[in-house]
Design an enzyme around this catalytic site. Sequence first.
Site, PDB file in Angstrom:
ATOM      1  N   LYS A  80      33.766 -77.691  37.271  1.00  0.00           N
ATOM      2  CA  LYS A  80      35.124 -77.572  37.800  1.00  0.00           C
ATOM      3  C   LYS A  80      35.839 -78.913  37.631  1.00  0.00           C
ATOM      4  O   LYS A  80      35.217 -79.970  37.812  1.00  0.00           O
ATOM      5  CB  LYS A  80      35.022 -77.178  39.274  1.00  0.00           C
ATOM      6  CG  LYS A  80      36.327 -76.924  39.985  1.00  0.00           C
ATOM      7  CD  LYS A  80      36.051 -76.438  41.424  1.00  0.00           C
ATOM      8  CE  LYS A  80      37.305 -76.150  42.203  1.00  0.00           C
ATOM      9  NZ  LYS A  80      37.014 -75.640  43.560  1.00  0.00           N
ATOM     10  N   SER A 155      39.080 -71.283  44.949  1.00  0.00           N
ATOM     11  CA  SER A 155      39.739 -72.106  43.968  1.00  0.00           C
ATOM     12  C   SER A 155      38.912 -72.336  42.697  1.00  0.00           C
ATOM     13  O   SER A 155      39.470 -72.728  41.672  1.00  0.00           O
ATOM     14  CB  SER A 155      40.087 -73.450  44.579  1.00  0.00           C
ATOM     15  OG  SER A 155      38.911 -74.168  44.901  1.00  0.00           O
ATOM     16  N   SER A 179      35.535 -71.314  48.285  1.00  0.00           N
ATOM     17  CA  SER A 179      35.988 -71.484  46.894  1.00  0.00           C
ATOM     18  C   SER A 179      34.914 -71.340  45.827  1.00  0.00           C
ATOM     19  O   SER A 179      35.237 -71.324  44.639  1.00  0.00           O
ATOM     20  CB  SER A 179      36.675 -72.838  46.726  1.00  0.00           C
ATOM     21  OG  SER A 179      37.979 -72.771  47.236  1.00  0.00           O
TER      22      SER A 179
END
Lengths: 490, 95
Positions: A80, A155, A179
């Site tokens: 990420k 997210s 997330s």
Amino acid sequence: MLNQLTISELTAKLAKREVSSRAATQACLDQIARVDGQVHAFLNHDAADALAQADAADKAIAAGATHAQQPLLGVPIAVKDVIAVKGQPLTCGSKILGKFISPYDATVTEKLRAAGAIVFGRLNMDEFAMGSSTENSAFGVTRNPWDTARIPGGSSGGSAAAVAADECIATLGSDTGGSVRQPAANCGCVGLKPTYGRVSRYGLVAFASSLDQIGPLTKDVRDAATMLKVISGHDQRDSTSLPEAVPDFSASLGHSIKGMKLGLPKEYMIGGLDPEVKLAVEAAVAQLTKLGAEIVEISLPHTDYAVATYYIIATAEASANLARFDGIRYGARVDGADPIELYSKTRGAGFGAEVKRRIILGTYVLSSGYHDAYYLRAQKVRTLIRQDFLKAFEQVDAIVAPTTPTAAFKIGEKSEDPLQLYLGDIFTLSCNLAGICGISVPCGFTKSPKLPIGLQLLGRPMGEATLLRVAHAYEQGTGWHQEKSPLARG
Amino acid sequence: MAAPNLDVKYVAHLARLQLTPEEEKKFGEQLGHILEHIEKLNQLDVSSVEPTAHAVPLVNVTRRDEVTPSLPHEDAMRNAPAKRDGLFIVPKIVE
């Protein structure tokens, strides 16, 4: 189709010299070239660097290096875009970081490298990890590989979509209020949030420091166990990192769950829960019973207060953490006549709407006259929420729940109503507030359209081994994790 | 409905965050709804509850005070938007 393999499948082939890491890495790069135009899981990736790492791994294997020493040797792993990888861009899905290049590796990056992984690619996310849909990225939305009209969750939407579209073998995300688990549920993969303090946060750009944890997104539970073992451990560069021994999580897999007690929170099976999600979770509970677990109804009485508590604490911490993005030492800058004007203009131009909303809310709840009414009160309710869980764990070994109230929604459907979006986090937030661990595993699909549904298991602090054991037993009795998204199928 | 006590313009100033008039209006309305939801916490009696700052039972974590290698100066400066002679350039602060 080496990109479709799990970590355990790929490492078995690499160990037998049936395939090379270069071929596996190239297969991932080819899949990215083929489908990422539709998915947009990656913000960028460096193909030449990935192949060079793969060649080095192949050389090491030829020279006798083993997966017993390096469990991820030759395995392509993407991260990420909130985790620092030296020499690579780091945007956090935001414009405010400009052309930032990480000057150092995060601890998890060092650990991935030490384990032999091919660390490549930056995965899309909601700006500063604030969101549940990846629609808040400054660089465009990521699409769900099961239905590209829908969100992948967030997210860590890029991290989940990349796994679901077989663009890499496994990924890392971060989980502040769900997330990792929520996008894993939305995309049909496995997502694990470790106990707070299990994994070092050094090199993870902070959103809410008391809630953030890095966690793996994988194609099955065994891979989650492998990844967790690699990234866990005490780190003196993170003062909240726990000095606990890291067990061999893989060793806990394959054991019976007969006689284990699993709690079903009565507060989680009501209101707003989609009927198809409810059915899938009930079927999963029946499956766990069949495997010999005893299901006990439990109560987490403060569940209804979790969203309010979370959005005070998380935004308060975020408003302080994001103060560092001021255009002075790094990132984009908009000039001003004096420092205050420079800060305000830089931040006004650099942050997106959701980040601005949360900075305002966080600044407000910490401001003079409101601190006790909001922030201190929320910290006290946090104690009550944590006590709910600790009390439940006196009675049960793990808790079973849905991961999300609904399957993935359509892009744009909720973007004008932040409160509705926040309420969708109801099943995942409490885990972060309580500092416990949680995992989401695929437990079925909605009928039409066919969208993945996630089963969430929550465990005691440092209880990942138990959690993985239950998740693995469940997974082995079902075929949900083996279903491939239309984009992965090719 | 905007929250009665939330002056978005003032709070944005505290946060050093320039907003457009449209953003001020929109955030005021949206945050009003969120604050209404947050009012829920007032239903609970927390007078005898200790606050939790974070969930880990660690206090006063220190390491040995020893010199160890750290980020080289030029690496730390590399991402600076404006720099000269190893220093960050900022607008004039003191007249």
